[in-house]
Design an enzyme around this catalytic site. Sequence first.
Site, PDB file in Angstrom:
ATOM      1  CE  LYS A 165      -3.468  -2.665  -0.041  1.00 38.30           C
ATOM      2  NZ  LYS A 165      -4.479  -3.133   0.882  1.00 38.30           N
TER       3      LYS A 165
HETATM    4  C1  LIG Z   1      -5.646  -3.907   1.416  1.00 38.90           C
HETATM    5  C2  LIG Z   1      -7.060  -3.461   1.466  1.00 38.90           C
HETATM    6  C3  LIG Z   1      -7.897  -3.733   2.568  1.00 38.90           C
HETATM    7  C4  LIG Z   1      -7.494  -4.639   3.694  1.00 38.90           C
HETATM    8  O1  LIG Z   1      -6.389  -4.214   4.370  1.00 38.90           O
HETATM    9  P1  LIG Z   1      -5.477  -5.261   5.187  1.00 38.90           P
HETATM   10  O2  LIG Z   1      -4.472  -4.375   5.845  1.00 38.90           O
HETATM   11  O3  LIG Z   1      -4.876  -6.190   4.205  1.00 38.90           O
HETATM   12  O4  LIG Z   1      -6.371  -5.930   6.170  1.00 38.90           O
HETATM   13  C5  LIG Z   1      -9.159  -3.195   2.563  1.00 38.90           C
HETATM   14  N1  LIG Z   1      -9.626  -2.459   1.539  1.00 38.90           N
HETATM   15  C6  LIG Z   1      -8.870  -2.210   0.455  1.00 38.90           C
HETATM   16  C7  LIG Z   1      -9.440  -1.379  -0.641  1.00 38.90           C
HETATM   17  C8  LIG Z   1      -7.581  -2.725   0.372  1.00 38.90           C
HETATM   18  O5  LIG Z   1      -6.844  -2.490  -0.720  1.00 38.90           O
END
Ligand SMILES: *Cc1c(COP(=O)(O)O)cnc(C)c1O
Length: 383
Positions: A165
């Site tokens: 991310k």
């Molecule tokens: C990655 C992601 C999540 C979940 O996050 P985690 O940290 O993996 O639990 C939720 N929503 C979106 C749009 C994501 O890209």
Amino acid sequence: MLNQLDEGISIYDRSGVVARLEDNLQTYFGVRHAVLNSSGTAALYSMYAACGIGPGDEVIVPAYTFFATATPLLHLGATPVLADCDASGNVDPQDISRRITPRTKAIVVTHMWGVPAQIEGLKRLADIYAIQLLEDGSHAHGASVRGKRVGTFGRAAAFSMNGPKPLSAGEGGFVLTDDDEVYHRVLLHGQYNKRCRNEIPGVELGRYAVTGMGLKHRIHPMAAAIALDQLSHLDDYLAGRQRIAEYILGELDDLPGLAVPRTEPEVLPSWYGLTMRYDADAFDEVPVERFHAALQAEGCSELDRPGSTCPLNLLPLFQDPGPLFPALTGKLTYAPGDYPQAEEIHLTTLKLPVWNREEDLPMVDRYIEAIRKVTEHHAELKG
Ligand SMILES: *Cc1c(COP(=O)(O)O)cnc(C)c1O
């Protein structure tokens, strides 16, 4: 980061690296409260619980998003009502407005691949119907519209800080809000005992401080230390990505059959990915799978077709949740074909990562060259 090993690897209240990162997130986003979580999924879960979402409520979520935008709602007994997307792949405000009912408790928006959704229109819509607007900013840390960062438009926002991310802790997440009640309830949902005892005033909620709601979603201090370091570089990192994205868009603009995102000047994406929509008509009906395979054979190993991020109506959990969530039997009966725009976008999307350093430009050029070559020679992929 290694100092964190000495400083403490369990933090029970808002102190140390947890307080430093939350303070910096509040400053970066210009919000009153940030609460760190163990993951984005946990942050979404706490945000929904804190915003009063419960059994019988309907929550409108994008059909095209990562499934964790919606799955926490199942644990709260609420019904995710899926809405189709606009031509950009973000949720379509008009489709949302058709799905509002007296049971609608919230509208949730994801900014797919870091390109902000029509957030100002969604805010107006939510205000007209007096429904709370919530954001899943997990693709879009630092993205903005007219200088206002996504994650600050609604009552609250949740972000992931998972591996790739735009802001990463390895594993982690956070909730943002200006609302004291939401803040206190986020703490009660996943940060029980010491932190709740220190921070929740009054007896109405304060008397639950020891147990909270019994879940524990605290971030690991090592993860917080990683994210604290990353956050100090985020704007430079996004500026580098913006330069490379503009370069790629300029280079691919004239290629027929591969549509790239168009954004208004007041919109600044985070470029979590750069999507290209494949139009088979322009390639003598060569299937996208074959076009993609040819690009990979040309060395574009990081060019991918999103898989687990797909329209939610294609996933068994949203078609037949009964065996896992008996209370939802008969309530979620989505099926393939229900969300034509989201499904079409999913089937035809090719996604490039957006690099962020000058040194990456030679590789960017190799990708662009490969895309041009496969495009020019697509006739050889027929049959
Ligand atoms: C990655 C992601 C999540 C979940 O996050 P985690 O940290 O993996 O639990 C939720 N929503 C979106 C749009 C994501 O890209």
